[in-house]
Design an enzyme around this catalytic site. Structure first.
Site, PDB file in Angstrom:
ATOM      1  CD  GLU A 133      49.885  56.316  40.285  1.00  0.00           C
ATOM      2  OE1 GLU A 133      49.387  57.056  39.995  1.00  0.00           O
ATOM      3  OE2 GLU A 133      49.690  55.814  42.043  1.00  0.00           O
ATOM      4  CG  HIS A 137      46.049  60.049  36.818  1.00  0.00           C
ATOM      5  ND1 HIS A 137      47.535  60.386  37.417  1.00  0.00           N
ATOM      6  CD2 HIS A 137      44.858  59.778  38.449  1.00  0.00           C
ATOM      7  CE1 HIS A 137      47.178  60.163  38.123  1.00  0.00           C
ATOM      8  NE2 HIS A 137      46.577  59.305  39.226  1.00  0.00           N
ATOM      9  CG  HIS A 192      46.633  54.613  38.807  1.00  0.00           C
ATOM     10  ND1 HIS A 192      46.005  53.888  39.745  1.00  0.00           N
ATOM     11  CD2 HIS A 192      47.088  56.179  39.385  1.00  0.00           C
ATOM     12  CE1 HIS A 192      46.177  54.715  41.082  1.00  0.00           C
ATOM     13  NE2 HIS A 192      46.546  56.413  40.615  1.00  0.00           N
TER      14      HIS A 192
END
Length: 340
Positions: free
Chosen positions: A301, A109, A181
């Protein structure tokens, strides 16, 4: 009813003292709150089959809750690269780039300080229906090449659906993979485990993973496996996997439903459409964050595939000067009576 975009209110401070503000959007029964810290979708309130509104994403009342949370990324905008890059390294145009290894041996991420930990510039969207967030990620930030200028616009349409449009340009070749997210619980945040929700994903394939959640080979068929959500069934638990959306390889991008989540208790339905080729299903088995326990929320996601910079057989995440990255995901809300 026209969209109500409430003037931003002070919501707290980032760890470095930078003021954080909350923007509230409301239209057609949907009420959304967005923080300029991390581009966080703090709350989404929608009615159930009886018209009773409740918040359906997991979140915290103040900024400190997000900063101090031991399980990060609640509601956040993820970048530069959502999901994992194996070994924290990739090669582009013959040059190797080394990234933070913040998830075992992998980069997850965007690294240690991804876009979820930045305070974004915020302003009303040009059409008056939302809020536009923007930031500049300098060349070399978290090891990624190129100066990347990014924007994300959160807006509600006439039906009360939430549309997130991401855009980015760069001054040097780089890789980009952006997503939101949020953890969804259609029974209402804090109502307990969401594993009883019914899920449909328009995906005939899934990317098989190793023990570090990195793809091990080409996409595999879901038929006859626990990954087959082509017909609605209970979500259960034990998922942190990328599904290869059928719409990613055929049909006009974003015109078909990528996923549909249904809570039989409240009657609420969430539909997700996207221009992205994949969707990561994460059932939150591992997190224990304040008031929320394992499996109390389901993340869907929309994104490109994990480790794409190291996988030339996957859809490319490379962005070059003169090109524009653009991605759109829409979250539609309804009840069982009007479910697709």
């Amino acid at each position: 009813m026209t969209t109500a975009v409430t003037a931003p209110e002070r919501a707290g401070s980032a760890p470095d003292g930078t003021p954080v503000h909350r923007w509230v959007l409301e239209r057609a029964g949907t009420r959304v709150a967005v923080l300029d810290y991390g581009g966080i979708l703090q709350s989404v309130e929608v009615p159930d089959r009886d018209g009773v509104r409740a918040g359906v994403v997991l979140g915290f009342d103040d900024v400190a809750g997000y900063v101090d949370c031991p399980s990060p990324y609640f509601g956040a905008l993820i970048g530069r690269y959502a999901n994992r890059i194996a070994g924290g390294t990739f090669t582009l145009d013959g040059r190797t780039y080394r990234l933070p290894r913040n998830n075992g041996t992998n980069c997850l991420h965007g690294g240690e300080r991804g876009f979820d930990k930045r305070v974004w510039d915020a302003e009303p969207a040009a059409d008056g229906h939302g809020v536009r967030l923007s930031l500049v990620s300098p060349d070399g930030e978290e090891g990624f090449p190129g100066r990347l200028a990014v924007s994300a616009t959160y807006a509600l349409d006439a039906a009360g659906a939430l549309r997130i449009e991401y855009r980015a340009v760069t001054d040097a070749p780089t890789v980009v993979n952006l997503t939101n997210h949020s953890y969804w619980n259609l029974g209402g945040a804090g109502s307990g485990r969401a594993g009883g929700h019914r899920l449909r994903i328009a995906a005939g394939h899934v990317t098989p993973l190793d023990g570090d959640s990195v793809p091990t080979g080409p996409p595999a068929p879901v038929a006859g496996t626990r990954f087959d959500f082509r017909e609605p069934r209970e979500v259960g638990s034990g998922y942190d996997h990328n599904f290869v959306l059928d719409q990613g390889t055929s049909g006009a991008p974003g015109t078909s439903v990528a996923a549909e989540l249904y809570d039989p208790v409240s009657g609420r339905v969430l539909t997700v459409t996207t221009t992205e080729p994949g969707i990561q299903l994460y059932t939150g088995d591992a997190f224990d964050a304040g008031p929320f326990g394992p499996c109390e929320g389901i993340a869907l996601e929309t994104q490109h595939f994990p480790d794409s910079p190291n996988r030339p057989d996957f859809p490319s995440t490379v962005l070059r000067p003169g090109e524009e990255f653009r991605s759109v995901t829409t979250y539609g809300f309804g009840t069982a009576d009007d479910r697709v």
